[in-house]
Design a protein around this motif. Structure first.
Motif, PDB file in Angstrom:
ATOM      1  N   THR A 181       5.343  -7.992   0.613  1.00  0.00           N
ATOM      2  CA  THR A 181       4.884  -9.006   1.557  1.00  0.00           C
ATOM      3  C   THR A 181       3.548  -9.580   1.112  1.00  0.00           C
ATOM      4  O   THR A 181       2.846  -8.996   0.285  1.00  0.00           O
ATOM      5  CB  THR A 181       4.739  -8.415   2.966  1.00  0.00           C
ATOM      6  OG1 THR A 181       3.801  -7.326   2.915  1.00  0.00           O
ATOM      7  CG2 THR A 181       6.070  -7.886   3.476  1.00  0.00           C
ATOM      8  N   ARG A 233      -6.239  -6.991  -3.905  1.00  0.00           N
ATOM      9  CA  ARG A 233      -4.841  -7.202  -4.260  1.00  0.00           C
ATOM     10  C   ARG A 233      -4.280  -5.928  -4.888  1.00  0.00           C
ATOM     11  O   ARG A 233      -5.018  -5.123  -5.451  1.00  0.00           O
ATOM     12  CB  ARG A 233      -4.683  -8.367  -5.249  1.00  0.00           C
ATOM     13  CG  ARG A 233      -5.044  -9.727  -4.686  1.00  0.00           C
ATOM     14  CD  ARG A 233      -4.622 -10.827  -5.628  1.00  0.00           C
ATOM     15  NE  ARG A 233      -5.015 -12.141  -5.166  1.00  0.00           N
ATOM     16  CZ  ARG A 233      -4.638 -13.283  -5.738  1.00  0.00           C
ATOM     17  NH1 ARG A 233      -3.877 -13.256  -6.816  1.00  0.00           N
ATOM     18  NH2 ARG A 233      -5.032 -14.438  -5.258  1.00  0.00           N
ATOM     19  N   ARG A 266       0.170  -8.746  -4.382  1.00  0.00           N
ATOM     20  CA  ARG A 266       0.151  -9.012  -2.945  1.00  0.00           C
ATOM     21  C   ARG A 266      -1.262  -8.831  -2.405  1.00  0.00           C
ATOM     22  O   ARG A 266      -2.061  -8.051  -2.929  1.00  0.00           O
ATOM     23  CB  ARG A 266       1.140  -8.126  -2.197  1.00  0.00           C
ATOM     24  CG  ARG A 266       0.865  -6.650  -2.267  1.00  0.00           C
ATOM     25  CD  ARG A 266       1.954  -5.861  -1.541  1.00  0.00           C
ATOM     26  NE  ARG A 266       2.020  -6.200  -0.143  1.00  0.00           N
ATOM     27  CZ  ARG A 266       1.371  -5.531   0.813  1.00  0.00           C
ATOM     28  NH1 ARG A 266       0.597  -4.502   0.496  1.00  0.00           N
ATOM     29  NH2 ARG A 266       1.478  -5.892   2.069  1.00  0.00           N
ATOM     30  N   VAL A 295       2.757 -12.016  -0.801  1.00  0.00           N
ATOM     31  CA  VAL A 295       2.698 -12.163  -2.263  1.00  0.00           C
ATOM     32  C   VAL A 295       1.862 -13.383  -2.623  1.00  0.00           C
ATOM     33  O   VAL A 295       2.072 -14.479  -2.100  1.00  0.00           O
ATOM     34  CB  VAL A 295       4.118 -12.272  -2.847  1.00  0.00           C
ATOM     35  CG1 VAL A 295       4.073 -12.649  -4.323  1.00  0.00           C
ATOM     36  CG2 VAL A 295       4.871 -10.958  -2.650  1.00  0.00           C
TER      37      VAL A 295
END
Length: 215
Positions: free
Chosen positions: A149, A172, A165, A151
């Motif tokens: 999710t 990240r 992501r 991304v």
């Protein structure tokens, strides 16, 4: 190698126009009538699918949306932007006041997609109207697919995809995910393009694939 890509799209109220509750309190009106457009987060998902096709010529992009008759508007828009086909899972609720739980929407999409062997499914990280952010991960769970999710970038490799992501605080994390997989993409991953004239002309005559939700 070409891929089969599915993009999940939602139609949402146009928040750029003055919006007010309707008489029922369950829907919205803009200038006395409902006004709708494609969820902006899904625009990023569709643009990412177009970029995948540019990297993998021959890739086929399908767009799917669940809802009443008005949803055809955003599916035509997906064709104008470059999708190869659009699938409308038609529901029979009140056309301007239809809200359903994310699991129901995800269940309809997953039921249709299960036997169609998509290599990659893309969705926006959330919808602008309800902000749930659940349909994409629920589709992945129902289809038993790996999922990432929020991304912010993706890179196609031979049989997998490398993604980064977004986490809290701007951090990240990176993954290499085997295909098939589902990704929900964050805003800022790309800059959605304007539709090409050739796609606009094609969309005018290309019919939508319509499936009744009860089927």
């Amino acid at each position: 190698m070409p891929l089969k890509v599915l993009v999940c799209i939602k139609q949402v109220p146009d928040m750029d126009a003055p919006v007010a509750p309707d008489e029922s309190g369950l829907g919205v009106t803009v200038g006395g009538r409902p006004s709708w457009r494609m969820n902006r987060y899904d625009e990023y998902a569709l643009e990412e699918a177009l970029r995948v096709r540019e990297a993998r010529p021959g890739t086929v992009i399908s767009a799917v949306s669940v809802g009443p008759g008005r949803v055809a508007q955003v599916l035509k828009r997906a064709l104008e932007l470059g999708a190869d086909e659009s699938i409308h899972i038609v529901t029979n609720g009140a056309p301007d006041r239809e809200m359903r739980p994310p699991l129901e929407t995800a269940g309809l999409i997953a039921s249709w997609a299960r036997d169609r062997r998509f290599d990659l499914i893309l969705a926006g990280v959330l919808a602008e109207d309800d902000l749930f952010g659940q349909v994409g991960p629920l589709v992945a769970a129902l289809l038993d697919l790996p999922c990432a999710t929020a991304v912010m970038s993706l890179q196609l490799l031979e049989n997998r995809i490398r993604v980064e992501r977004e986490l809290e605080g701007g951090a990240r994390e990176a993954f290499a995910i085997l295909l098939p997989a589902l990704l929900s993409v964050q805003s800022g991953i790309n800059r959605p393009r304007y539709p090409a004239l050739s796609h606009v002309l094609r969309a005018r005559s290309q019919p939508l694939v319509k499936i009744r939700a009860e089927d």
